[in-house]
Design a protein around this motif. Structure first.
Motif, PDB file in Angstrom:
ATOM      1  N   LEU A 124      -4.607  -0.746   6.056  1.00 54.61           N
ATOM      2  CA  LEU A 124      -3.955  -0.962   4.767  1.00 54.61           C
ATOM      3  C   LEU A 124      -4.977  -1.323   3.701  1.00 54.61           C
ATOM      4  CD1 LEU A 124      -0.883  -3.068   5.908  1.00 54.61           C
ATOM      5  CD2 LEU A 124      -0.965  -0.627   5.416  1.00 54.61           C
ATOM      6  N   GLU A 125      -4.738  -0.836   2.502  1.00 55.03           N
ATOM      7  CA  GLU A 125      -5.574  -1.213   1.368  1.00 55.03           C
ATOM      8  C   GLU A 125      -5.042  -2.549   0.872  1.00 55.03           C
ATOM      9  OE1 GLU A 125      -6.467   0.275  -3.124  1.00 55.03           O
ATOM     10  OE2 GLU A 125      -6.193   1.804  -1.575  1.00 55.03           O
ATOM     11  N   SER A 174       3.115  -1.443   5.267  1.00 56.17           N
ATOM     12  CA  SER A 174       2.721  -2.515   4.355  1.00 56.17           C
ATOM     13  C   SER A 174       3.920  -3.364   3.930  1.00 56.17           C
ATOM     14  CB  SER A 174       1.988  -1.960   3.135  1.00 56.17           C
ATOM     15  OG  SER A 174       2.819  -1.146   2.363  1.00 56.17           O
ATOM     16  N   ASP A 200       0.860  -1.181   0.000  1.00 57.52           N
ATOM     17  CA  ASP A 200       0.000   0.000   0.000  1.00 57.52           C
ATOM     18  C   ASP A 200       0.899   1.234   0.000  1.00 57.52           C
ATOM     19  OD1 ASP A 200      -1.791   2.045   0.430  1.00 57.52           O
ATOM     20  OD2 ASP A 200      -2.722   1.141   2.194  1.00 57.52           O
ATOM     21  N   SER A 201       0.888   1.992  -1.079  1.00 49.71           N
ATOM     22  CA  SER A 201       1.785   3.143  -1.208  1.00 49.71           C
ATOM     23  C   SER A 201       1.471   4.254  -0.202  1.00 49.71           C
ATOM     24  CB  SER A 201       1.740   3.695  -2.634  1.00 49.71           C
ATOM     25  OG  SER A 201       0.425   4.091  -2.957  1.00 49.71           O
ATOM     26  N   ARG A 202       0.245   4.265   0.343  1.00 45.57           N
ATOM     27  CA  ARG A 202      -0.102   5.282   1.345  1.00 45.57           C
ATOM     28  C   ARG A 202       0.540   4.986   2.692  1.00 45.57           C
ATOM     29  NH1 ARG A 202      -5.594   5.177   2.549  1.00 45.57           N
ATOM     30  NH2 ARG A 202      -5.522   2.992   1.996  1.00 45.57           N
ATOM     31  N   HIS A 203       0.801   3.712   2.957  1.00 44.79           N
ATOM     32  CA  HIS A 203       1.412   3.271   4.213  1.00 44.79           C
ATOM     33  C   HIS A 203       2.584   2.356   3.869  1.00 44.79           C
ATOM     34  CE1 HIS A 203      -2.896   3.972   5.111  1.00 44.79           C
ATOM     35  NE2 HIS A 203      -2.400   4.592   6.164  1.00 44.79           N
ATOM     36  N   LEU A 204       3.568   2.909   3.203  1.00 48.38           N
ATOM     37  CA  LEU A 204       4.636   2.115   2.597  1.00 48.38           C
ATOM     38  C   LEU A 204       5.399   1.256   3.613  1.00 48.38           C
ATOM     39  CD1 LEU A 204       5.972   1.440  -0.053  1.00 48.38           C
ATOM     40  CD2 LEU A 204       7.538   3.346   0.318  1.00 48.38           C
TER      41      LEU A 204
END
Length: 162
Positions: free
Chosen positions: A121-122, A58, A51-55
């Motif tokens: 996380l996505e 994730s 997940d790039s928002r929570h690198l």
């Protein structure tokens, strides 16, 4: 690959692999390793493992999942019965314990999925594909190594010594 298609194919692949493991088969099979490698590559190439928002979070979860997938595969491989026939060919067959560890593997993967969701996380189905590929590959590799080790300890009469 479409998430719906992956969601449909993963359980089919697992059921097929488990079914095949319950059959008596030679331990030297490269096809399952190629299948596992393909699952890993498709899982990574499909994107969504990280997940790039929570690198950082994730990536840590992906690393934990990878380690657990390999560990579960190794554990399952130790429950597989491996033996030699009269001609020195090594064979394997899953046991009831193997099935139990498969159930543990599924439960752990579901738990990791929900842990990732709880952390915000996505998530994507490609992570499941990666997990399944790693765990099947680890199990197949270790079972094949056990078969090779067993056949190397048996001295064949046609072996010339000295």
């Amino acid at each position: 690959m479409e998430p719906i298609l992956i969601s449909f194919l993963i359980p089919l692949a697992v059921v097929f692999v488990v079914y095949r493991q319950m059959q008596t088969r030679p331990t030297e099979r490269r096809g399952i390793l190629y299948t596992a490698a393909a699952m890993i590559v498709i899982g990574i190439a499909s994107g969504g493992v990280v997940d790039s928002r929570h690198l950082v979070l994730s990536l840590c979860l992906a690393l934990v999942e990878a380690v657990i997938a390999v560990a579960l595969g190794v554990w399952r491989a130790t429950t597989v019965r491996v033996w030699l026939d009269d001609s020195g060919v090594s064979w394997s067959r899953a046991t009831g314990w193997t099935m139990l560890v498969w159930l543990v593997s599924v439960a752990v993967r579901v738990g990791l999925y929900f842990a990732g969701a709880a952390l915000g996380l996505e998530l994507s189905t490609s992570g499941v594909l990666l997990f399944v590929g790693l765990t099947i590959g680890a199990q197949s590799y270790v079972a094949a190594r056990r078969g090779r080790a067993l056949s190397s300890t048996v001295r064949r009469p046609d072996t010339v010594v000295g």
